[in-house]
Design an enzyme around this catalytic site. Structure first.
Site, short mmCIF file in Angstrom:
data_model
loop_
_atom_site.label_atom_id
_atom_site.label_comp_id
_atom_site.label_asym_id
_atom_site.label_seq_id
_atom_site.Cartn_x
_atom_site.Cartn_y
_atom_site.Cartn_z
N GLY A 97 66.67 -15.69 90.43
CA GLY A 97 67.02 -15.38 89.05
C GLY A 97 68.51 -15.12 88.90
O GLY A 97 69.21 -14.85 89.87
N CYS A 98 68.98 -15.20 87.66
CA CYS A 98 70.41 -15.05 87.39
C CYS A 98 70.86 -13.61 87.64
O CYS A 98 71.85 -13.37 88.34
CB CYS A 98 70.74 -15.50 85.98
SG CYS A 98 69.71 -14.80 84.69
N TYR A 99 70.14 -12.64 87.07
CA TYR A 99 70.50 -11.24 87.31
C TYR A 99 70.41 -10.92 88.81
O TYR A 99 71.22 -10.16 89.35
CB TYR A 99 69.54 -10.31 86.57
CG TYR A 99 69.85 -10.10 85.12
CD1 TYR A 99 71.09 -9.61 84.70
CD2 TYR A 99 68.88 -10.32 84.14
CE1 TYR A 99 71.37 -9.38 83.36
CE2 TYR A 99 69.15 -10.09 82.80
CZ TYR A 99 70.39 -9.62 82.41
OH TYR A 99 70.66 -9.38 81.08
N VAL A 100 69.40 -11.50 89.45
CA VAL A 100 69.15 -11.23 90.86
C VAL A 100 70.32 -11.70 91.72
O VAL A 100 70.77 -11.01 92.64
CB VAL A 100 67.84 -11.92 91.29
CG1 VAL A 100 67.60 -11.73 92.77
CG2 VAL A 100 66.68 -11.40 90.46
N ALA B 34 73.55 -12.25 90.88
CA ALA B 34 74.74 -11.42 90.70
C ALA B 34 74.57 -10.07 91.40
O ALA B 34 75.47 -9.57 92.07
CB ALA B 34 75.02 -11.21 89.21
#
Lengths: 349, 349, 349, 349
Positions: free
Chosen positions: A152-155, A157
């Site tokens: 995932g994107c948040y993951v 970063a």
């Protein structure tokens, strides 16, 4: 090690799918041979995305695993939650390589998936088969794999910003607080009051505090780094911008480390990995500095007054947070240089 | 208790000054009799601010305490750091009431001021005289005072969100982490690369981690609430929007309180204070919901997994964070209803 | 001439309706006694609009003319196209005064309405009864009327900018080209891909060239000014901002007039009308200079090289272009000072 | 025809210079060997532009024609007005090829330059030598040239949109009105109140009506197309976005042509030129559809009511309007495929 591969994109009406197309179109070894969307099959790709006028003249195709296998060697799934759970096994069985950008194969526990996604989990055998493609951490496992679950994107970063510090005991894993902030494209192209321009512009919202479905994925990776269960506080905020994620992360420092120690650790940990850039002391990255690119930039502050470290990590959510990391994983799977098709300068300003 | 007062604004070329003008122009008991700017004296106010065309025809005046005393009863100082330190005593000596919006009289310790502001502190006698105008906390002291030091914008959002919980022991003061986010107008009208449109738009930056000059002011108030020294982690981020501050605040919960307990406490603490709105459980405020108004909206999440509370507090940095709270303090000083001139609905969208 | 009136707002879930509420809430002579929405009846007004928390505690009511008549003296209709056509007659028959913000009663020809709106026109008798409320042009007719059709947002900006020049023969009406630009709120709160943040932000679109339903309304007014049929070129553009309309208008100058002549004419024409501000020579208005206010600001350039005038007119589309002009019309209907409830300074920045 | 060339960029602290770097860094035949800035010589390029961290490790060099000649074969000048007038001759005399992105060599008449730029014009011999690099119109002249004057951003969008219609008599050149709109990056990186975020965001301004220095450049090209002097009305507006230009252009149609006729003409005129995309009937381009790319997209509307055509032309001001067209000109000069280094998909969203 081939230097030519044919790729299909499923879910190409969403932002993840169209960004995959952008990146693959410039990849020297990849040819996009099918662009697929069950909801818009039969229409021109450039009708929904006029920026592709004159670039891609083809029509969106319907989902048909056998037909895809005729045309393609690898399939990218940029589909809504729950679709890949059903579709990936069929595709894999035809012999296609699969890179899934959705969350369906990220969590290895079906129960956890059901709890956070409120959907039917994927088959456990396939869950085990899917390699979690956080490229700079699990890249060795990606090499030679044929089924990748893209993080995932948040993951991405967040865990690129925390993994080395947790693994090496620089911070106390029980004190981690993650204040994450995302541009609007992370929520996709589907229309809702929540992404209406007049509601988002000149506004700042917090949402899904302690409830975001990326939490178990983050904790899975941090627990792996710590070699024991880690629980975190994770908040998300909607920023009035289109692209970009910043995770501002707080934790209590262990062993008296200062910012220079963190920088040295991270530079060593990510040595030879071109997409992680660790900033010099006193310098924090901004999201625009990675805009349109596959970089993840990380900076540090350590406060002797409080004994806490603040780690700032930024990515472009559609590139390193989705399509770019998927291409990077393709490169790793194929044994290619991981920067192929991704060697562009961030767009600034 | 008079129902008419003449007001002068010093520093009217900045955003704080012009916002004061906007609010005072609608105040039923106040007449703006002098608009003062040392840097632009002699020019029309509406030349630098064309939105005032036809509204204020006057020329900006130079700073002259004796002349101001002839025209005004109260002076608002919206001046850069260091100016009020010199100017306020002169104004007070003429008998004028003074409301200072700068940081010069907020910290009661000259040494602390020097350390964080890197400037010559104000005279200690006047530091003692200045009442710290966080209206919902120290409003009783404001009543009848003649010299008010108006709190900082970050400070107002943050301490209104934390004060009751710290005072009543709902959270452990040693665990407080504040992730603050501000629109660009907070940095004023002075031009710099940092507020160039092309650098800020579609960008998100963290800045001044652990170094912001509002930190000692926040800790002063929280220490007062805790009745012992409190040290906090405080980060600031620049959001691509003009107005609005959000403080997302994290702390370990004490005594097993849940979100409903927090809501009950805050509603009770702020009872009768119309500008603090505590949201219902599960609802978090967004900055646009207070845009252009003097409200401070607060919401809560408590996570049983981590034992931490997340408190979200939002204000309009130019209103409740500056000019609006200054007008509220004037109302309190004068013994008027504190909402006079401030009873407008937030502008939405 | 009463100094107290009870008002109902129908269509209060849209931006026009909620802006009416904001303005009426500060009006000294008006009490909002009913907030009505057929689509959201039974829910709290503040549920859909949390910025109203603590300001309006009431529930949205269903549409019931008889019940409205019990509670209100005047009704504002901020409804989608086609609704007022049916509803206004019923409301008028109960004896209520009606101010319609939709387009249903603006065009006096049912055929023209049908052609441009693709909807069933209103009853011709009521079309005749409705006074067209372009306040600075037809204000005399508004006084004492009981049924007002409030002009469109583009129409207001455009015709206030052209009317005097056409009427006095300063420009050739056959050469008028209008390049109009609007913020996103003008398209309402309904969700669509066209107002998705990621599609609008950092983007600029032209739309409905020569086809906008405001064209016949503009031509109706300009024909009235010219005392002969006028046909215009009218283009609309979507600007990445929430509020604001600018009409940039081009026409061939007649009689050798220069910019100073235009300024003199417009100042004379709008003398005594406080909401039109004519700028000095060489100065052009920006939309932010009228943001949140009822002003229409106009500036001029005349080019001797081409013999053409360029007229720039700006308004806040939700205030002077909708709710503000509706309140202004109420003031005129009631014989009050036309600035009541509208005397606020534009919000800047 | 070489397939390797060394390039230097002068003026690399501005947005034009850094965009040139971005494009040249991906060009298969170009190596950037010197990045030059007189104002920031001696500092790291990545210090002022942190997005280049890890991409370009070099230090900015001072301007020294002889030293540049040692390192480079071609020089790009992205300098403020007046610099190239002095510098280009020195560079050319060393034998370097020169591509000037400033306005110094665009107008062939020194008097016209002085009138519009208020600066000392370049030497007339060099003015004659400089080939005006509007690639799709004058590309044949660019081939083999060694000194190119790259067109302005407004000029490129406008003249690509008008040239075929004027040349073929589809529109009356005496009726042309150009309403142009630009993002903020067009004004460069220098700080001023005019590009302060809080002044530009949620705002729309018209500026330099009839006075923009691009007017004579536009008229030069249109006069060339018409084979007689053409005078136009040209207005510019500042849009709250970073990149993008739209020219909305109006003119009276000749010969009864309709939109389909225009489309056919333009497709024929630009046949084989990959960077101009003519849209289908009824479809107008938006700036985001060319964002980050070298495309110029053009759409048409013809109104039988008024007999006027509206032509909408969009570019990315920093790519097709500056650095991209400069690279395209380099490709043409060198006899390469004109798309080299420019074959990327626009970034969307």
């Amino acid at each position: 090690m081939s230097d030519h591969i044919r790729a299909a994109i499923i879910g190409s009406t969403g932002y993840g799918g169209v960004e995959l197309f952008r990146l693959l179109a410039s990849h020297p070894y990849v040819e996009v041979t099918a662009v697929i969307s069950s909801s818009a099959a039969g229409t021109l790709f450039s009708e929904g995305y006029p920026h592709l006028t004159g670039i891609y003249a083809g029509v969106l195709e319907d989902v048909n695993p056998a037909a895809i296998k005729e045309k393609a060697d690898v399939v990218f799934l940029a589909t809504p939650p729950g679709v890949a759970a059903k579709l990936a096994p069929e595709l894999l069985e035809t012999g296609l390589k699969v890179i899934d950008l959705s969350g369906d194969y990220r969590l290895k526990s079906p129960a956890l998936y059901e709890q956070w996604y409120k959907k039917q989990p994927a088959d456990e055998a396939y869950l085990k088969q899917a390699v979690f493609g956080l490229a700079e951490v699990y890249g060795e496992r990606v090499k030679g794999a044929s089924f990748i679950s893209n993080p995932g994107c948040y993951v991405t970063a967040t865990t690129l910003g925390l993994y080395p510090a947790v693994k090496e005991g620089f911070i106390d894993p029980d004190t981690i607080i993650i204040d994450a902030k995302s541009g609007v494209s992370g929520a996709g192209r589907g229309v809702s009051l929540g992404n209406h321009y007049s509601e988002v512009n000149e506004n700042l919202k917090a949402y899904k505090l302690n409830q975001h479905q990326h939490i178990p994925e983050i904790e899975m990776i941090l627990s792996d780094a710590a070699e024991r269960p880690v629980v975190t506080t994770f908040s998300t905020h909607l920023i009035p911008m289109t692209r970009g994620i910043m995770s501002t992360m707080y934790a209590t420092v262990q062993g008296g480390r200062n910012a220079a120690d963190f920088i040295e650790l991270y530079r060593s940990f990510y040595e030879g990995r071109p997409f992680v850039r660790v900033r010099d002391e006193g310098i924090l990255p901004a999201t625009k500095e990675v805009w349109g690119s596959n970089y993840c930039d990380i900076g540090f502050a350590v406060d002797p007054r409080t004994g806490r470290a603040t780690i700032v990590s930024v990515i472009d959510n559609l590139v390193k947070g989705a399509a770019g990391q998927a291409v990077q994983n393709l490169n790793l799977m194929m044994g290619w240089d991981e920067t192929l098709g991704l060697r562009f300068v961030p767009v600034y300003p």
